[in-house]
Design a protein around this motif. Structure first.
Motif, mmCIF file in Angstrom:
data_model
loop_
_atom_site.group_PDB
_atom_site.id
_atom_site.type_symbol
_atom_site.label_atom_id
_atom_site.label_comp_id
_atom_site.label_asym_id
_atom_site.label_seq_id
_atom_site.Cartn_x
_atom_site.Cartn_y
_atom_site.Cartn_z
ATOM 1 N N THR A 143 0.932 -1.171 -0.143
ATOM 2 C CA THR A 143 -0.105 0.026 0.070
ATOM 3 C C THR A 143 0.952 1.257 -0.285
ATOM 4 O OG1 THR A 143 -0.211 -0.348 2.456
ATOM 5 C CG2 THR A 143 -1.866 -1.091 1.224
ATOM 6 N N LYS A 390 -6.648 3.832 1.946
ATOM 7 C CA LYS A 390 -7.506 2.916 3.090
ATOM 8 C C LYS A 390 -8.862 3.175 2.648
ATOM 9 C CE LYS A 390 -8.924 2.082 7.215
ATOM 10 N NZ LYS A 390 -8.729 0.685 7.466
ATOM 11 N N GLY A 394 -10.371 -0.564 2.407
ATOM 12 C CA GLY A 394 -11.413 -0.800 3.543
ATOM 13 C C GLY A 394 -10.815 -1.355 4.860
ATOM 14 N N GLU A 395 -11.469 -2.418 5.373
ATOM 15 C CA GLU A 395 -10.919 -2.850 6.765
ATOM 16 C C GLU A 395 -9.992 -3.780 6.676
ATOM 17 O OE1 GLU A 395 -11.908 -1.491 9.822
ATOM 18 O OE2 GLU A 395 -13.130 -0.071 8.560
ATOM 19 N N GLN A 396 -9.372 -4.202 5.427
ATOM 20 C CA GLN A 396 -8.395 -5.291 5.108
ATOM 21 C C GLN A 396 -7.158 -4.780 5.588
ATOM 22 O OE1 GLN A 396 -8.271 -6.321 1.059
ATOM 23 N NE2 GLN A 396 -6.772 -7.888 1.390
ATOM 24 N N ALA A 398 -5.040 -1.355 8.021
ATOM 25 C CA ALA A 398 -5.003 -0.445 8.842
ATOM 26 C C ALA A 398 -4.401 0.755 8.259
ATOM 27 C CB ALA A 398 -4.408 -0.770 10.207
ATOM 28 N N THR A 399 -4.969 1.907 8.776
ATOM 29 C CA THR A 399 -4.023 3.337 8.153
ATOM 30 C C THR A 399 -2.919 3.184 8.642
ATOM 31 O OG1 THR A 399 -6.429 4.486 8.256
ATOM 32 C CG2 THR A 399 -4.398 5.741 8.193
ATOM 33 N N THR A 401 -0.597 0.915 9.021
ATOM 34 C CA THR A 401 0.082 0.005 8.342
ATOM 35 C C THR A 401 0.655 1.043 7.054
ATOM 36 O OG1 THR A 401 -0.992 -1.832 9.005
ATOM 37 C CG2 THR A 401 0.327 -2.044 6.957
#
Length: 435
Positions: A143, A390, A394-396, A398-399, A401
C-alpha cells in the motif's frame, strides 16, 4: 486599523474559515470581497466580484484544463490504462519487489493521461495492491508504494498544477511540463530503488514469484499498453515538437482518447456522459478556487500586506536557501490538510513577492512547489493519498500500516528535494535545452 493590518486580518479570517471546513474557493472569494469592501468601498468590491470571474475564466489558456481532465476520464471509463500494471508486472516480476515496482511504473504511466495524484493512487490501488497481497507482499510495502507513487500524478504532464501555476505566474506551461517530467521520472526511479533495496535486505517483504513467463507473453502484454503510448507520443510528442501549443494539446488529447476508445469499442454512451459530467464538476471546482485566488491577489495589492512582508524578509537579510526551506516546510504542512491545487492557489499571492525579491527562478520554483505539495499528500498525520488507499482497501489494512509503508518513500522524496535545491539544473536543463 491600517490597510496592512486589514490584510493580515484577512489572512487570519481565511485560515479560520478553512479550519471550519468552509470550501476553500468560497473562503477565498468571501475574504477577498470583504477585504476589498473595507479597503476601497462597496462599488469596488461588487465591481471585483462582477469582473474577476469573467476576466480570469475567459483566458484562452485555461481551456486546456477541462480538456486534459476530459482526456483522463475518457481513458478511465474506457479502461485504456488497465494494461499498464499487467504489462509492467510481466516484465519486472523477476526483480526484487517486482510487483511493487510495476505498481510505481503503472502510476507513472497513468499520470501521463490523468495529471491527478488522487486518481493515480485510487486506480492503481484497486489493480496492483490486491495482486501484491495475493503473492504475500508485506501490506505496508504494497500500500505504501502505491500511495507514494500516486504523487507522481502531479509531476508528469499533463499536470493541472503546472497549467494553473504557469498561467498565474506567467511561466511557459510547456517548460513546466518538461521540468516536471524530469522530476517525475527521477521520483519513479527513486521509489523503485527504495523497493529493491528494502527487499534485497529483507526478502520476506516481497517473496520471489516462482513462475515462468515467456518472452512471447511479455510482448503480447505490450499490446494492452498501446493506447497509452499512442496518447503520450501523439499529445506530448506534438507538444514538445512545436506542432501545437499546450492549450491545443488538451483538445488533441481529449479527441485522441475518445477516438482510441471508439476504435477499441471500450466506451459506452453512459461512459461518455459520465466523463463529461465529472469533467464539468472538477473543472468548475478548480475555476472557483482559481477565481478566489485571483481576487485574493488584488486584495493583497490594495492592502500592501504582501509588499510589506517582502520588505521585512529582505530587510532581515534572509538567504534564498533559508527562504526555500521555510517555504518547503509550509507546503508540506499544507499538503497534509488541503488538496494541492487549493494549497498552491491559497499561498501564491503571499509567497510570490518573496520569491521574486530573492531572485529565485520561477520555473524551478513551480516544479519545487508541485513536488512539495505531493510530499504533503503522504505525510502523517493527514496524508490524503494514504486515506485514498485506506478507502480502497477498507478494513483489510489499517491506516497505520499504510503510513508505516509510506515513510520509506518520504526519505527518497527528501533526497530528491535536496538534489533539486543543490542542483537546480536537474529541473532547468531539459526546458533550457529544448527552448
Amino acid at each position: 486599523m491600517t490597510d496592512v493590518q486589514i490584510g493580515y486580518a484577512g489572512v487570519a479570517v481565511l485560515l479560520a474559515l478553512i479550519a471550519f471546513r468552509i470550501p476553500i474557493g468560497l473562503a477565498l472569494i468571501t475574504v477577498s470581497f470583504g477585504g476589498i469592501y473595507v479597503l476601497v468601498g462597496e462599488r469596488a468590491a461588487f465591481g471585483a466580484l462582477g469582473v474577476f470571474p469573467y476576466a480570469f475564466s475567459a483566458t484562452w489558456h485555461l481551456s486546456s484544463i477541462p480538456m486534459f481532465v476530459l482526456m483522463g476520464f475518457f481513458c478511465f471509463h474506457a479502461g485504456l490504462t488497465k494494461g499498464l500494471f499487467g504489462a509492467a508486472r510481466l516484465w519486472l516480476s523477476a526483480l526484487p519487489g517486482g510487483l511493487a515496482i510495476a505498481g510505481v511504473l503503472g502510476c507513472a504511466g497513468f499520470a501521463a493521461v490523468t495529471g491527478s495524484s488522487v486518481a493515480c493512487a485510487a486506480a492503481m490501488g484497486r489493480i496492483a495492491v490486491p495482486e501484491m497481497l495475493r503473492y504475500r507482499y508485506d501490506p505496508g510495502l504494497a500500500t505504501g508504494s502505491i500511495a507514494a507513487a500516486g504523487t507522481i500524478g502531479a509531476l508528469i504532464p499533463p499536470s493541472i498544477l503546472f497549467i494553473l501555476y504557469g498561467i498565474i505566474v506567467k511561466v511557459q506551461v510547456g517548460q513546466l511540463f518538461l521540468g516536471g517530467l524530469v522530476v517525475g521520472l527521477l521520483t519513479a526511479a527513486g521509489y523503485s530503488a527504495v523497493i529493491m533495496l528494502r527487499v534485497w535486505r529483507n526478502p520476506e517483504l516481497a517473496p520471489a514469484i516462482d513462475e515462468h513467463i515467456s518472452w512471447r507473453a511479455r510482448f503480447v502484454a505490450l499490446g494492452d499498453v498501446w493506447p497509452v503510448l499512442v496518447l503520450i507520443l501523439g499529445v506530448f510528442g506534438g507538444l514538445f515538437a512545436g506542432v501545437f501549443t499546450p492549450t491545443e494539446a488538451g483538445g488533441v488529447g481529449a479527441a485522441m482518447s475518445l477516438a482510441i476508445a471508439g476504435l477499441k469499442r471500450s466506451i459506452s454512451l453512459r461512459g461518455i456522459w459520465a466523463s463529461l459530467i465529472e469533467t464539468l464538476t472538477i473543472s468548475a471546482s478548480i475555476f472557483i478556487i482559481a477565481i478566489g485566488a485571483s481576487m485574493l491577489t488584488r486584495f493583497f495589492a490594495y492592502s500592501g500586506a504582501g509588499d510589506e512582508i517582502a520588505d521585512i524578509v529582505q530587510g532581515m537579510g534572509v538567504s534564498p536557501l533559508f527562504l526555500i526551506i521555510a517555504i518547503a516546510l509550509l507546503y508540506i504542512l499544507l499538503g497534509m490538510f488541503l488538496e494541492p491545487i487549493g494549497a498552491m492557489l491559497l499561498t501564491l499571492p503571499i509567497l510570490l513577492p518573496l520569491v521574486e525579491t530573492a531572485n529565485i527562478n520561477l520555473l524551478w520554483f513551480g516544479v519545487l512547489v508541485a513536488k512539495l505539495l505531493e510530499i504533503g499528500m503522504i505525510t502523517p498525520p493527514i496524508g490524503l493519498n494514504v486515506f485514498v488507499l485506506k478507502g480502497v482497501m477498507g478494513e483489510q489494512i489499517a491506516t497505520s500500516t499504510i503510513f508505516r509503508g509510506v515513510m520509506w518513500f518520504i526519505f527518497a522524496d527528501i533526497l530528491i528535494l535536496a538534489l533539486m535545491i543543490a542542483f537546480p539544473e536537474f529541473v532547468l536543463f531539459l526546458p533550457g535545452l529544448l527552448q
